[in-house]
Design a protein around this motif. Structure first.
Motif, PDB file in Angstrom:
ATOM      1  N   ALA A  38       0.897  -1.275   0.014  1.00  0.00           N
ATOM      2  CA  ALA A  38       0.155  -0.069  -0.260  1.00  0.00           C
ATOM      3  C   ALA A  38       0.895   1.229  -0.033  1.00  0.00           C
ATOM      4  CB  ALA A  38      -1.001   0.016   1.086  1.00  0.00           C
ATOM      5  N   ILE A  39       2.101   1.148   0.418  1.00  0.00           N
ATOM      6  CA  ILE A  39       2.883   2.548   0.606  1.00  0.00           C
ATOM      7  C   ILE A  39       3.395   2.946  -0.757  1.00  0.00           C
ATOM      8  CG2 ILE A  39       5.316   3.205   1.247  1.00  0.00           C
ATOM      9  CD1 ILE A  39       4.686   1.540   3.783  1.00  0.00           C
ATOM     10  N   LEU A  40       3.605   1.915  -1.688  1.00  0.00           N
ATOM     11  CA  LEU A  40       4.016   2.062  -3.122  1.00  0.00           C
ATOM     12  C   LEU A  40       2.750   2.713  -3.780  1.00  0.00           C
ATOM     13  CD1 LEU A  40       6.190  -1.117  -3.964  1.00  0.00           C
ATOM     14  CD2 LEU A  40       6.938   1.322  -3.569  1.00  0.00           C
ATOM     15  N   ALA A  41       1.585   2.166  -3.382  1.00  0.00           N
ATOM     16  CA  ALA A  41       0.466   2.504  -4.042  1.00  0.00           C
ATOM     17  C   ALA A  41      -0.007   4.025  -3.544  1.00  0.00           C
ATOM     18  CB  ALA A  41      -0.771   1.902  -3.858  1.00  0.00           C
ATOM     19  N   THR A  42       0.292   4.375  -2.455  1.00  0.00           N
ATOM     20  CA  THR A  42       0.164   5.744  -1.904  1.00  0.00           C
ATOM     21  C   THR A  42       1.107   6.752  -2.545  1.00  0.00           C
ATOM     22  OG1 THR A  42      -0.110   4.833   0.346  1.00  0.00           O
ATOM     23  CG2 THR A  42       0.336   7.316   0.052  1.00  0.00           C
ATOM     24  N   ASP A  43       2.363   6.436  -2.761  1.00  0.00           N
ATOM     25  CA  ASP A  43       3.233   7.177  -3.638  1.00  0.00           C
ATOM     26  C   ASP A  43       2.548   7.475  -5.094  1.00  0.00           C
ATOM     27  OD1 ASP A  43       4.952   7.366  -1.575  1.00  0.00           O
ATOM     28  OD2 ASP A  43       6.228   5.789  -2.402  1.00  0.00           O
ATOM     29  N   TYR A  44       1.967   6.599  -5.660  1.00  0.00           N
ATOM     30  CA  TYR A  44       1.333   6.613  -7.092  1.00  0.00           C
ATOM     31  C   TYR A  44       0.104   7.472  -7.259  1.00  0.00           C
ATOM     32  CZ  TYR A  44      -1.055   5.312 -11.197  1.00  0.00           C
ATOM     33  OH  TYR A  44      -1.559   5.224 -12.557  1.00  0.00           O
ATOM     34  N   LEU A  45      -0.601   7.381  -6.114  1.00  0.00           N
ATOM     35  CA  LEU A  45      -1.827   8.167  -5.983  1.00  0.00           C
ATOM     36  C   LEU A  45      -1.729   9.616  -5.751  1.00  0.00           C
ATOM     37  CD1 LEU A  45      -4.129   5.788  -3.974  1.00  0.00           C
ATOM     38  CD2 LEU A  45      -4.366   6.065  -6.320  1.00  0.00           C
ATOM     39  N   ARG A  46      -0.569  10.008  -5.106  1.00  0.00           N
ATOM     40  CA  ARG A  46      -0.215  11.435  -4.894  1.00  0.00           C
ATOM     41  C   ARG A  46      -0.319  12.126  -6.313  1.00  0.00           C
ATOM     42  NH1 ARG A  46       3.997   9.601  -1.217  1.00  0.00           N
ATOM     43  NH2 ARG A  46       3.119   9.860   1.052  1.00  0.00           N
ATOM     44  N   ASP A  47       0.163  11.554  -7.180  1.00  0.00           N
ATOM     45  CA  ASP A  47       0.378  12.155  -8.367  1.00  0.00           C
ATOM     46  C   ASP A  47      -0.576  11.795  -9.736  1.00  0.00           C
ATOM     47  OD1 ASP A  47       2.368  13.902  -7.405  1.00  0.00           O
ATOM     48  OD2 ASP A  47       3.790  12.157  -7.880  1.00  0.00           O
ATOM     49  N   ASN A  48      -1.502  10.680  -9.202  1.00  0.00           N
ATOM     50  CA  ASN A  48      -2.249   9.872 -10.391  1.00  0.00           C
ATOM     51  C   ASN A  48      -3.852   9.858  -9.677  1.00  0.00           C
ATOM     52  OD1 ASN A  48      -0.267   9.468 -12.610  1.00  0.00           O
ATOM     53  ND2 ASN A  48       0.662   8.759 -10.628  1.00  0.00           N
ATOM     54  N   ARG A  49      -4.611  10.068 -10.525  1.00  0.00           N
ATOM     55  CA  ARG A  49      -6.182   9.800 -10.091  1.00  0.00           C
ATOM     56  C   ARG A  49      -6.439   8.487 -10.586  1.00  0.00           C
ATOM     57  NH1 ARG A  49     -11.055   9.928 -12.055  1.00  0.00           N
ATOM     58  NH2 ARG A  49     -12.680  10.387 -10.746  1.00  0.00           N
ATOM     59  N   VAL A  50      -7.141   7.717  -9.886  1.00  0.00           N
ATOM     60  CA  VAL A  50      -7.872   6.420 -10.405  1.00  0.00           C
ATOM     61  C   VAL A  50      -9.383   6.534  -9.781  1.00  0.00           C
ATOM     62  CG1 VAL A  50      -5.665   4.974 -10.650  1.00  0.00           C
ATOM     63  CG2 VAL A  50      -7.239   4.948  -8.629  1.00  0.00           C
ATOM     64  N   ASP A  51     -10.000   5.601 -10.706  1.00  0.00           N
ATOM     65  CA  ASP A  51     -11.662   5.446 -10.372  1.00  0.00           C
ATOM     66  C   ASP A  51     -11.838   4.399  -9.354  1.00  0.00           C
ATOM     67  OD1 ASP A  51     -12.390   7.569 -12.085  1.00  0.00           O
ATOM     68  OD2 ASP A  51     -11.991   6.243 -13.645  1.00  0.00           O
ATOM     69  N   LEU A  52     -10.950   3.478  -9.450  1.00  0.00           N
ATOM     70  CA  LEU A  52     -11.088   2.051  -8.729  1.00  0.00           C
ATOM     71  C   LEU A  52     -10.006   1.511  -8.179  1.00  0.00           C
ATOM     72  CD1 LEU A  52     -12.976  -0.297  -8.056  1.00  0.00           C
ATOM     73  CD2 LEU A  52     -12.743  -0.843 -10.356  1.00  0.00           C
ATOM     74  N   ILE A  53      -9.956   0.860  -6.807  1.00  0.00           N
ATOM     75  CA  ILE A  53      -8.803   0.341  -6.275  1.00  0.00           C
ATOM     76  C   ILE A  53      -9.232  -1.207  -5.961  1.00  0.00           C
ATOM     77  CG2 ILE A  53      -7.106   0.079  -4.505  1.00  0.00           C
ATOM     78  CD1 ILE A  53      -7.300   2.927  -4.225  1.00  0.00           C
ATOM     79  N   PHE A  54      -8.609  -2.503  -6.673  1.00  0.00           N
ATOM     80  CA  PHE A  54      -8.719  -3.517  -6.003  1.00  0.00           C
ATOM     81  C   PHE A  54      -7.768  -3.797  -4.877  1.00  0.00           C
ATOM     82  CE2 PHE A  54     -10.294  -3.699 -10.127  1.00  0.00           C
ATOM     83  CZ  PHE A  54     -11.481  -4.274 -10.306  1.00  0.00           C
ATOM     84  N   LEU A  55      -8.145  -4.003  -3.634  1.00  0.00           N
ATOM     85  CA  LEU A  55      -7.462  -3.819  -2.425  1.00  0.00           C
ATOM     86  C   LEU A  55      -7.378  -5.285  -1.746  1.00  0.00           C
ATOM     87  CD1 LEU A  55      -5.646  -2.174  -0.541  1.00  0.00           C
ATOM     88  CD2 LEU A  55      -7.859  -1.590   0.560  1.00  0.00           C
TER      89      LEU A  55
END
Length: 231
Positions: A38-55
């Motif tokens: 999730a930490i790597l994903a958090t870094d990605y989400l800071r600069d990118n918007r997505v509509d859906l996360i499979f978690l």
């Protein structure tokens, strides 16, 4: 119609492969990448918007639920896990759906269709249903027939048709179960089998294998048993 962008947060390579394959089969989904924690994903989400996360829930370093609580404005989330005991907590955090591994494609499609209904408006060409409407008109024998949601017992897929069984009678309409599912109130109707959608309020009893309503026994598909646990 714009696509629903999505990412996968999952540390099991096989699970990532399965989800990525399923995503590729759904025309309205666009996969943007996968992250093993999730930490790597958090870094990605800071600069990118997505509509859906499979978690996934059990992740290294930061657990899935903890990650979800950190998001100030989260996108739609579909939880994927082998542990059903987290379902209640997940729905308390407003996740769209909760998929138990191993995930079957039909159950996956049900979950992402829920996201489509809320994220994407009007792309099916089907009649729209307002949230306060208590009926639907369907094409039945060259006529538009009004069917009240409160009268529906269950809906059965019959090839290119569906059979709508109500307290007043039965109807055949040339529409798919996926299309009719988009027109039904999601809290009142649940798919429990690839061929059956039932009215939750009409359930008399159920087991892990079948549901009884109005004297009829309807099978529960193996990939849909977690739906009953969530009722």
């Amino acid at each position: 119609m714009s696509k629903i962008t999505c990412i996968i947060i999952e540390d099991e390579p096989l699970a990532v492969k399965v989800l990525a394959d399923y995503i590729s089969q759904v025309p309205f989904l666009e996969w943007k990448g996968s992250f093993r924690d999730a930490i790597l994903a958090t870094d990605y989400l800071r600069d990118n918007r997505v509509d859906l996360i499979f978690l996934d829930i059990h992740l290294p370093r930061l657990k899935g639920m903890a990650f979800l609580k950190m998001l100030s404005n989260p996108p739609a989330v579909i939880v994927t896990t082998a542990y059903h005991q987290y379902a209640i907590e997940g729905f308390d955090l407003n996740v769209t759906d909760y998929l138990l591994k191993p995930i079957e494609f039909e159950r996956f499609l049900v979950a992402v269709t829920k996201v489509k209904k809320t994220e994407v408006a009007g792309g099916t060409g089907l009649p729209e249903v307002s949230s306060n409407r208590d009926f639907i008109f369907l094409n039945i024998q060259k006529k538009k027939v009004k069917i009240f949601f409160a009268e529906i017992l269950y809906i059965e897929s019959q090839r290119e048709y569906i059979r709508i069984v109500t307290t007043k009678g039965e109807y055949l309409s040339k529409i798919s179960t996926h299309e009719i599912e988009e027109l039904l109130p999601p809290n009142a109707f649940k798919r429990i089998h690839r061929s059956f959608i039932i009215s939750v309020n009409k359930i008399d009893s159920y087991t892990a294998e079948m549901v009884e309503l109005n004297g009829v026994s309807i099978p529960v598909g193996r990939g849909y048993r977690d739906v009953l646990d969530q009722l």
